[in-house]
Enzyme design. Structure first.
Site, short mmCIF file in Angstrom:
data_model
loop_
_atom_site.label_atom_id
_atom_site.label_comp_id
_atom_site.label_asym_id
_atom_site.label_seq_id
_atom_site.Cartn_x
_atom_site.Cartn_y
_atom_site.Cartn_z
N CYS A 49 29.52 9.92 -21.10
CA CYS A 49 28.06 9.99 -21.25
C CYS A 49 27.38 8.65 -20.98
O CYS A 49 26.38 8.60 -20.26
CB CYS A 49 27.70 10.53 -22.62
SG CYS A 49 28.27 9.53 -24.02
N HIS A 60 27.01 10.01 -28.76
CA HIS A 60 26.73 10.67 -27.48
C HIS A 60 25.30 10.36 -27.03
O HIS A 60 24.42 10.18 -27.86
CB HIS A 60 26.92 12.18 -27.65
CG HIS A 60 26.89 12.95 -26.38
ND1 HIS A 60 27.83 12.81 -25.39
CD2 HIS A 60 26.01 13.89 -25.93
CE1 HIS A 60 27.55 13.64 -24.39
NE2 HIS A 60 26.44 14.30 -24.69
N HIS A 119 23.83 15.36 -19.37
CA HIS A 119 24.80 14.57 -20.13
C HIS A 119 26.21 14.92 -19.68
O HIS A 119 26.42 15.91 -18.99
CB HIS A 119 24.62 14.81 -21.64
CG HIS A 119 24.93 16.20 -22.09
ND1 HIS A 119 25.96 16.49 -22.94
CD2 HIS A 119 24.34 17.38 -21.79
CE1 HIS A 119 25.98 17.79 -23.17
NE2 HIS A 119 25.01 18.35 -22.48
#
Length: 159
Positions: free
Chosen positions: A56, A109, A126
């Site tokens: 990510c 994340h 993502h």
């Protein structure tokens, strides 16, 4: 003769500098999002940062490179960038930080807001650990319950 040569050389140089158009903030945001979209389908690889495999934070590093912005390599450092905004005020190009895992506070994340039609229709790109790089709807309980921060890195400080 030397003066006129010098004058015309200087005139050409200055006119070429003046005629260069600055890239607008909107074009930079679109370029970052467009670059991120080229990674859709790329498999997830922890620590990866190319089309063979990417994570990510690596996805954001690569995407922002397309406009000459250097982002830190890790999510834990990327969260320190920009200014905090609410979900309702989020815009395309904003970074969305999530906590997935045992600790509901630890950010693990990050994604990029890629399309915002209204408060109930916001998409983001993502690198999913199970699906690779995807563009998906942010307004789902699964994601909404895990958002920890939204940060805007595109503002006057950079441009």
């Amino acid at each position: 003769m030397k003066r006129s040569y010098l004058f015309f050389t200087l005139l050409i140089f200055l006119s070429s500098c003046i005629s260069q158009k600055k890239i607008s903030k909107t074009n930079r945001v679109n370029s970052v999002i467009g670059n991120a979209r080229t990674y859709i389908g790329t498999p997830y690889k922890w620590g990866g940062n190319d089309k063979r495999g990417i994570d990510c934070s690596g996805l954001l590093v690569r995407s922002f490179e397309s406009v000459g912005m250097k982002l830190p390599r890790t999510t834990s450092l990327q969260i320190d960038l920009g200014k905090k905004v609410s979900l309702k005020k989020s815009k395309e190009g904003d970074l969305v930080f999530f906590a997935f895992g045992k600790s509901k506070r630890k950010v693990t994340h990050v994604g990029l807001v890629s399309n915002r039609k209204n408060n109930s229709d916001i998409k983001f790109i993502h690198a999913s650990s199970s699906k690779g790089v995807i563009e998906t709807q942010l307004i789902r309980d699964y994601y909404l319950n895990r958002i920890r921060k939204i940060k805007r890195v595109f503002y006057s400080l950079f441009f």
